[in-house]
Design a protein around this motif. Structure first.
Motif, PDB file in Angstrom:
ATOM      1  N   VAL A  88       0.865  -1.179   0.000  1.00  0.00           N
ATOM      2  CA  VAL A  88       0.000   0.000   0.000  1.00  0.00           C
ATOM      3  C   VAL A  88       0.896   1.221   0.000  1.00  0.00           C
ATOM      4  O   VAL A  88       1.904   1.262   0.708  1.00  0.00           O
ATOM      5  N   ASP A  89       0.539   2.211  -0.798  1.00  0.00           N
ATOM      6  CA  ASP A  89       1.353   3.427  -0.844  1.00  0.00           C
ATOM      7  C   ASP A  89       1.256   4.216   0.460  1.00  0.00           C
ATOM      8  O   ASP A  89       2.245   4.783   0.923  1.00  0.00           O
ATOM      9  N   ALA A  90       0.068   4.274   1.059  1.00  0.00           N
ATOM     10  CA  ALA A  90      -0.155   5.066   2.272  1.00  0.00           C
ATOM     11  C   ALA A  90      -0.054   4.191   3.517  1.00  0.00           C
ATOM     12  O   ALA A  90      -0.792   3.211   3.641  1.00  0.00           O
ATOM     13  N   PRO A  91       0.837   4.506   4.460  1.00  0.00           N
ATOM     14  CA  PRO A  91       0.966   3.697   5.684  1.00  0.00           C
ATOM     15  C   PRO A  91      -0.336   3.591   6.471  1.00  0.00           C
ATOM     16  O   PRO A  91      -0.639   2.525   7.015  1.00  0.00           O
ATOM     17  N   ALA A  92      -1.105   4.681   6.543  1.00  0.00           N
ATOM     18  CA  ALA A  92      -2.352   4.643   7.303  1.00  0.00           C
ATOM     19  C   ALA A  92      -3.330   3.633   6.710  1.00  0.00           C
ATOM     20  O   ALA A  92      -4.032   2.921   7.439  1.00  0.00           O
ATOM     21  N   ALA A  93      -3.382   3.550   5.384  1.00  0.00           N
ATOM     22  CA  ALA A  93      -4.266   2.575   4.739  1.00  0.00           C
ATOM     23  C   ALA A  93      -3.806   1.155   5.019  1.00  0.00           C
ATOM     24  O   ALA A  93      -4.623   0.257   5.246  1.00  0.00           O
ATOM     25  N   ALA A  94      -2.493   0.945   5.036  1.00  0.00           N
ATOM     26  CA  ALA A  94      -1.963  -0.385   5.346  1.00  0.00           C
ATOM     27  C   ALA A  94      -2.337  -0.792   6.763  1.00  0.00           C
ATOM     28  O   ALA A  94      -2.689  -1.957   7.022  1.00  0.00           O
ATOM     29  N   ALA A  95      -2.256   0.147   7.704  1.00  0.00           N
ATOM     30  CA  ALA A  95      -2.626  -0.145   9.091  1.00  0.00           C
ATOM     31  C   ALA A  95      -4.104  -0.506   9.190  1.00  0.00           C
ATOM     32  O   ALA A  95      -4.478  -1.451   9.898  1.00  0.00           O
ATOM     33  N   ARG A  96      -4.951   0.235   8.476  1.00  0.00           N
ATOM     34  CA  ARG A  96      -6.390  -0.054   8.511  1.00  0.00           C
ATOM     35  C   ARG A  96      -6.679  -1.454   7.970  1.00  0.00           C
ATOM     36  O   ARG A  96      -7.497  -2.184   8.522  1.00  0.00           O
ATOM     37  N   ILE A  97      -6.007  -1.815   6.888  1.00  0.00           N
ATOM     38  CA  ILE A  97      -6.228  -3.137   6.295  1.00  0.00           C
ATOM     39  C   ILE A  97      -5.802  -4.235   7.263  1.00  0.00           C
ATOM     40  O   ILE A  97      -6.546  -5.196   7.511  1.00  0.00           O
ATOM     41  N   ALA A  98      -4.587  -4.116   7.804  1.00  0.00           N
ATOM     42  CA  ALA A  98      -4.074  -5.148   8.709  1.00  0.00           C
ATOM     43  C   ALA A  98      -4.964  -5.308   9.935  1.00  0.00           C
ATOM     44  O   ALA A  98      -5.285  -6.429  10.352  1.00  0.00           O
ATOM     45  N   LEU A  99      -5.377  -4.189  10.526  1.00  0.00           N
ATOM     46  CA  LEU A  99      -6.231  -4.248  11.708  1.00  0.00           C
ATOM     47  C   LEU A  99      -7.596  -4.838  11.378  1.00  0.00           C
ATOM     48  O   LEU A  99      -8.173  -5.586  12.175  1.00  0.00           O
TER      49      LEU A  99
END
Length: 336
Positions: free
Chosen positions: A218-229
């Motif tokens: 994911v380009d955006a770290p915040a989006a990656a965190a949302r997906i993982a959580l």
């Protein structure tokens, strides 16, 4: 019968004849055939058609135009071969299942005829759909390239900053022993389908599924965190068929090549996943800095929980893993 239908005509050429008709040196033709993953044949086997001659000519033209140069030809052709081989295996199994579902008493010959009939009706649609999917992905990749502003003089940069996440199923080995083949496939497809939908919905890209594990960027770290959580939360819901999972996310420079990703950031994400406890998300310093800013050990302490408006953090003890003896992860959670 089936081979003749799929190839468009009865094979009648040897590999030596194909190379001669295409005007391609023998060694080059043999190498392309090998890289594509096709079965090797002897010089006397009539295993080829006019379509093979045309394909070899086109590959030679791409090399002449500089698209398939010496440095990229092997990797690109090998990737084509592997991808289409997997796709062909699945499609053949699907067609075979349909063909053998004929009424009781149908012989093997009748099943083969039924397979040809089904292929005549289905394959043109699959062919058209595959071309459409490829062009849509091509358009998406081109859009990312042009909007990034990093075209440079020779194409996209070798390295980009991305969040890399591995998410794998907890207890896969023991669980798989309890399921028959059909149940195991259905279980894995539930995981792959649901995780892919969630990843794409939040702007991520699935790089590959590796059995019980999915790798995405994911380009955006915040989006990656949302997906993982979100993936972990689904796994912790007893009423959800989604399996229990764990995840590791790292943020930093990533080397992208032929649809895959490489580099220390990818390795760290994999190591974090391997040490994550069931139902948890571990991230590296790169993700923590991108989401919450730097924090010293004195501020956070070991195993002391801190909270930002978007997340809860816990700095864990050093976790020695292969290749990274000083890795010190953060546990990432939703805010209270």
């Amino acid at each position: 019968m089936v081979e003749e239908f799929l190839l468009g005509e009865r094979p009648h050429l040897t590999r030596l004849e194909v190379n001669d008709l295409a005007g391609v040196p023998q060694e080059e033709g043999f190498e392309l055939w090998r890289l594509l993953g096709f079965p090797q044949t002897s010089d006397d086997d009539e295993a080829f058609t006019d379509a093979d001659v045309e394909a070899l000519r086109q590959a030679s033209d791409l090399a002449r135009l500089g698209v398939l140069d010496d440095s990229s030809r092997a990797a690109l052709v090998r990737t084509w071969g592997r991808s289409f081989a997997r796709l062909a295996e699945w499609q053949t199994t699907l067609l075979a299942d349909l063909a053998t579902s004929a009424p009781d008493g149908a012989g093997e010959g009748e099943a083969a005829e039924r397979l040809v009939t089904l292929a005549a009706e289905i394959l043109p649609r699959i062919d058209s759909l595959q071309s459409y999917v490829w062009r849509r992905h091509l358009a998406s990749a081109a859009n990312r390239l042009f909007t990034s502003g990093d075209l440079g003089s020779g194409g996209p940069p070798a390295e980009v900053h991305q969040a890399v996440c591995f998410c794998d199923i907890v207890g896969f080995t023991s669980r798989s022993k309890e399921l028959d083949d059909a149940e195991l496939v259905a279980w894995l497809e539930t995981f792959e389908d649901a995780s892919t939908a969630l990843i794409v919905e939040h702007g991520g890209r699935v790089i590959k599924n590796i059995g019980d594990e999915v790798l995405f960027v994911v380009d955006a770290p915040a989006a990656a965190a949302r997906i993982a959580l979100a993936l972990v939360a689904r796994g912790e819901d007893d009423d959800d068929e989604f399996p229990r999972v764990r995840a590791g996310v790292a943020y930093g420079e990533v080397v992208a090549r032929l649809g895959d990703v490489f580099g220390p950031t990818v390795n760290i994400a994999a190591r974090l996943t391997s040490v994550a406890r069931p139902g948890t998300v571990l991230v590296d310093d790169g993700m923590h800095e991108a989401l919450a800013g730097e924090a010293s050990d004195e501020e956070t302490g070991h195993d002391r929980e801190t909270e930002t408006p978007a997340y809860r953090w816990r700095r864990l003890h050093r976790t020695p893993v292969k290749g990274y003896s000083r890795l010190r992860p953060w546990s990432l959670r939703e805010p209270r």
